[in-house]
Design a protein around this motif. Structure first.
Motif: not given
Length: 314
Positions: A70-72, A102-106
């Motif tokens: 859920d990116r929270r 967000e994830h850093d690679a994304n």
């Protein structure tokens, strides 16, 4: 609309005010705190300082760790103090601005797709080569996360059964052979096994770690041993690209991360190995393999653009 991107790594936290075209107007940085609330303080201080200079509409966080679907919340980061932390809610309340996680690679992949080397790609893969391997997959411009938010973990594909130990707990992971760390490890092994001259030998004899940057600099200076190490690295990268193509069939693959700064040393060889290794080679279209263009700012830019897009949808 201006937004702030914050790239939160294990060593430093870097933030920047970003325009719609990816231009970074102002930046600030601080060491990464080792306590959860102290890391909150660091983020808040950096954002506060930048927001005082220019009006901003939202904040994006690019985190070196597992982000919940859920990116929270940040579930885990090997070099971060957040553990199952509801970071978005806490920082939204504190900053008084919408916060996106967000994830850093994304985030880096998103940046390269929107304003960088993968602009316009239908299926794009970012392979970020640094201490380890980060990866991102974008399909029709949207980040693919998998069912539980951790896809794609390309760096921990097992490529050598019983091979080099990896901090993840496995052995023989791809990133142990194809990363900045792997360049240094391979150089040390080769120096120990030969009497050949190398600019790197003095570092090794002082029992100091040989870094990927050391290897790249030596290779650029014509060091034969370092060149052998880089060539081996290129072969592993080519094999990795073939795996990526067999699974995802992208039209563009972007090579990012710190090691991408030395892409001229290895990328052509990696492309050739990729063409030789991929299933159906010679009878199918191959991905366009490109070096990243945003460098170390990709995480900041991607996080900020992500925040901008989410704010525009509200």
């Amino acid at each position: 609309m201006l937004t702030i991107g914050v790239d939160i790594g294990g060593t430093s936290v870097r933030a920047g005010v970003v325009e719609a075209d990816g231009t970074v107007l102002a930046e600030a940085a601080a060491p990464t705190a080792q306590r959860a609330r102290s890391l909150d303080d660091t983020v808040a201080e950096l954002v506060g300082d930048l927001a005082a200079q220019r009006p901003v509409a939202a904040v994006g966080l690019a985190v070196a760790g597992f982000v919940d679907p859920d990116r929270r919340s940040v579930a885990f980061g090997a070099h971060l103090p957040w553990r199952d932390d509801a970071v978005v809610e806490r920082l939204t309340d504190r900053l008084g601005l919408p916060v996106v996680l967000e994830h850093d690679a994304n985030a880096a992949g998103l940046a390269e797709h929107r304003v960088g080397a993968a602009a316009g790609a239908s299926v794009a893969v970012l392979v970020a080569l640094g201490t380890g391997i980060g990866a991102a997959l974008l399909v029709d411009g949207a980040v693919y996360r998998g069912a539980f938010g951790v896809a794609p973990e390309l760096g921990h594909l097992t490529v050598v059964r019983g091979g080099r130990p990896c901090p993840c707990g496995k052995r023989g992971c791809l990133e142990r052979y194809c990363s900045g760390t792997a360049l240094g490890r391979s150089a040390e092994e080769l120096i120990a096994a030969t009497e050949d001259f190398s600019l790197l030998r003095a570092t090794w004899e002082r029992a100091e770690p040989v870094t990927g940057r050391d290897v790249a600099h030596a290779a650029e200076a014509g060091d034969v041993l370092a060149r052998r190490v880089v060539d081996e690295f290129a072969e592993w990268l080519g094999q990795a690209l073939a795996l990526v193509a067999d699974v995802f069939d992208p039209d563009v693959v972007v090579i990012g991360g710190e090691v991408s700064a030395s892409a001229d040393l290895y990328l052509d060889r990696a492309r050739r190995r990729y063409a030789d290794e991929v299933t159906g080679g010679g009878h199918r279209r191959l991905a366009d393999v490109r070096a990243a263009v945003l460098g170390g700012r990709a995480g900041i830019v991607g996080a900020a653009l992500d925040a901008r897009e989410r704010a525009a949808q509200r």
